[in-house]
Design a protein around this motif. Structure first.
Motif, mmCIF file in Angstrom:
data_model
loop_
_atom_site.group_PDB
_atom_site.id
_atom_site.type_symbol
_atom_site.label_atom_id
_atom_site.label_comp_id
_atom_site.label_asym_id
_atom_site.label_seq_id
_atom_site.Cartn_x
_atom_site.Cartn_y
_atom_site.Cartn_z
ATOM 1 N N ARG A 41 0.825 -1.200 0.000
ATOM 2 C CA ARG A 41 0.000 0.000 0.000
ATOM 3 C C ARG A 41 0.862 1.254 0.000
ATOM 4 N NH1 ARG A 41 -4.184 -1.704 4.779
ATOM 5 N NH2 ARG A 41 -4.932 -3.592 3.774
ATOM 6 N N MET A 42 0.269 2.327 -0.455
ATOM 7 C CA MET A 42 0.955 3.612 -0.475
ATOM 8 C C MET A 42 1.355 4.023 0.951
ATOM 9 S SD MET A 42 2.078 5.776 -2.620
ATOM 10 C CE MET A 42 1.120 5.477 -4.092
ATOM 11 N N ALA A 43 0.493 3.767 1.911
ATOM 12 C CA ALA A 43 0.787 4.136 3.305
ATOM 13 C C ALA A 43 2.001 3.367 3.820
ATOM 14 C CB ALA A 43 -0.429 3.871 4.188
ATOM 15 N N THR A 44 2.115 2.114 3.422
ATOM 16 C CA THR A 44 3.261 1.304 3.841
ATOM 17 C C THR A 44 4.534 1.818 3.191
ATOM 18 O OG1 THR A 44 1.810 -0.610 4.093
ATOM 19 C CG2 THR A 44 4.173 -1.043 3.968
ATOM 20 N N LYS A 45 4.441 2.189 1.924
ATOM 21 C CA LYS A 45 5.607 2.766 1.254
ATOM 22 C C LYS A 45 6.065 4.020 1.984
ATOM 23 C CE LYS A 45 4.681 1.174 -3.435
ATOM 24 N NZ LYS A 45 4.357 1.571 -4.798
ATOM 25 N N ARG A 46 5.113 4.844 2.370
ATOM 26 C CA ARG A 46 5.442 6.081 3.081
ATOM 27 C C ARG A 46 6.159 5.771 4.393
ATOM 28 N NH1 ARG A 46 0.686 8.722 2.646
ATOM 29 N NH2 ARG A 46 -0.189 7.550 4.356
ATOM 30 N N LYS A 47 5.672 4.787 5.136
ATOM 31 C CA LYS A 47 6.302 4.394 6.404
ATOM 32 C C LYS A 47 7.728 3.901 6.183
ATOM 33 C CE LYS A 47 2.014 2.965 8.678
ATOM 34 N NZ LYS A 47 1.264 1.787 9.173
ATOM 35 N N ILE A 48 7.921 3.093 5.142
ATOM 36 C CA ILE A 48 9.245 2.539 4.842
ATOM 37 C C ILE A 48 10.221 3.658 4.476
ATOM 38 C CG2 ILE A 48 10.547 1.106 3.199
ATOM 39 C CD1 ILE A 48 8.982 -0.612 5.141
ATOM 40 N N ILE A 49 9.780 4.561 3.636
ATOM 41 C CA ILE A 49 10.649 5.671 3.198
ATOM 42 C C ILE A 49 11.091 6.500 4.397
ATOM 43 C CG2 ILE A 49 10.677 7.851 1.918
ATOM 44 C CD1 ILE A 49 8.787 6.427 -0.132
ATOM 45 N N LEU A 50 10.156 6.841 5.253
ATOM 46 C CA LEU A 50 10.491 7.661 6.424
ATOM 47 C C LEU A 50 11.363 6.884 7.405
ATOM 48 C CD1 LEU A 50 7.059 9.460 6.957
ATOM 49 C CD2 LEU A 50 9.141 10.385 5.910
ATOM 50 N N ALA A 51 11.114 5.590 7.559
ATOM 51 C CA ALA A 51 11.915 4.761 8.468
ATOM 52 C C ALA A 51 13.359 4.620 7.975
ATOM 53 C CB ALA A 51 11.279 3.383 8.632
ATOM 54 N N LEU A 52 13.554 4.753 6.674
ATOM 55 C CA LEU A 52 14.905 4.695 6.108
ATOM 56 C C LEU A 52 15.628 6.035 6.260
ATOM 57 C CD1 LEU A 52 14.204 2.638 2.858
ATOM 58 C CD2 LEU A 52 15.536 1.875 4.847
ATOM 59 N N GLY A 53 14.943 7.002 6.850
ATOM 60 C CA GLY A 53 15.559 8.307 7.078
ATOM 61 C C GLY A 53 15.520 9.202 5.851
ATOM 62 N N LEU A 54 14.664 8.852 4.906
ATOM 63 C CA LEU A 54 14.552 9.635 3.676
ATOM 64 C C LEU A 54 13.303 10.505 3.744
ATOM 65 C CD1 LEU A 54 15.394 6.734 1.208
ATOM 66 C CD2 LEU A 54 16.929 8.525 1.997
ATOM 67 N N SER A 55 13.188 11.408 2.800
ATOM 68 C CA SER A 55 11.975 12.224 2.737
ATOM 69 C C SER A 55 11.051 11.633 1.681
ATOM 70 C CB SER A 55 12.325 13.671 2.391
ATOM 71 O OG SER A 55 12.752 13.759 1.056
ATOM 72 N N LEU A 56 9.811 12.027 1.720
ATOM 73 C CA LEU A 56 8.843 11.485 0.765
ATOM 74 C C LEU A 56 9.197 11.878 -0.668
ATOM 75 C CD1 LEU A 56 5.541 11.972 2.766
ATOM 76 C CD2 LEU A 56 6.960 9.925 2.561
ATOM 77 N N GLY A 57 9.981 12.925 -0.827
ATOM 78 C CA GLY A 57 10.447 13.317 -2.155
ATOM 79 C C GLY A 57 11.423 12.315 -2.752
ATOM 80 N N ASP A 58 11.949 11.428 -1.923
ATOM 81 C CA ASP A 58 12.876 10.388 -2.377
ATOM 82 C C ASP A 58 12.144 9.121 -2.809
ATOM 83 O OD1 ASP A 58 15.178 11.922 -1.844
ATOM 84 O OD2 ASP A 58 15.068 11.385 0.275
ATOM 85 N N ARG A 59 10.850 9.196 -2.949
ATOM 86 C CA ARG A 59 10.034 8.020 -3.280
ATOM 87 C C ARG A 59 10.562 7.274 -4.504
ATOM 88 N NH1 ARG A 59 5.404 7.454 -6.708
ATOM 89 N NH2 ARG A 59 5.750 9.604 -7.256
ATOM 90 N N GLU A 60 10.949 7.992 -5.523
ATOM 91 C CA GLU A 60 11.421 7.343 -6.750
ATOM 92 C C GLU A 60 12.745 6.598 -6.553
ATOM 93 O OE1 GLU A 60 10.103 6.889 -9.886
ATOM 94 O OE2 GLU A 60 8.255 7.541 -8.938
ATOM 95 N N LYS A 61 13.544 7.026 -5.570
ATOM 96 C CA LYS A 61 14.799 6.317 -5.281
ATOM 97 C C LYS A 61 14.511 4.954 -4.662
ATOM 98 C CE LYS A 61 17.539 10.411 -4.132
ATOM 99 N NZ LYS A 61 18.220 11.079 -3.013
ATOM 100 N N VAL A 62 13.475 4.900 -3.840
ATOM 101 C CA VAL A 62 13.166 3.669 -3.107
ATOM 102 C C VAL A 62 12.237 2.760 -3.909
ATOM 103 C CG1 VAL A 62 12.274 2.725 -0.948
ATOM 104 C CG2 VAL A 62 13.387 4.970 -0.953
ATOM 105 N N PHE A 63 11.204 3.353 -4.476
ATOM 106 C CA PHE A 63 10.215 2.593 -5.241
ATOM 107 C C PHE A 63 10.147 3.159 -6.661
ATOM 108 C CE2 PHE A 63 8.804 2.366 -0.793
ATOM 109 C CZ PHE A 63 8.694 0.993 -0.631
ATOM 110 N N PRO A 64 11.135 2.826 -7.483
ATOM 111 C CA PRO A 64 11.211 3.443 -8.810
ATOM 112 C C PRO A 64 10.165 2.958 -9.815
ATOM 113 C CG PRO A 64 12.931 1.822 -8.580
ATOM 114 C CD PRO A 64 12.249 1.931 -7.249
#
Length: 68
Positions: A41-64
């Protein structure tokens, strides 16, 4: 082909799956599934990105992948 970069980024941070799961507030099984390329889910992706210490703007780096 990898669907996301979660494992690569997590390992570069010397973070265990359990630690990432705890920080993200999800189960270690969820982290395992995501790292294996399962959709989440999108919410889970958001949690993972933030837990990795990244910002939501880095979404494409994590989930390209471009889902749609």
């Amino acid at each position: 082909m990898e669907k996301n970069q979660v494992k690569k980024i997590r390992e570069s941070l010397l973070m265990s799956k359990a630690e990432l799961a705890r920080k993200a507030g999800v189960s270690p099984l969820t982290v395992d599934r995501i790292e294996s390329g399962a959709a989440c889910r999108m919410a889970t992706k958001r949690k993972i990105i933030l837990a990795l210490g990244l910002s939501l703007g880095d979404r494409e780096k994590v989930f390209p992948e471009h889902e749609g």
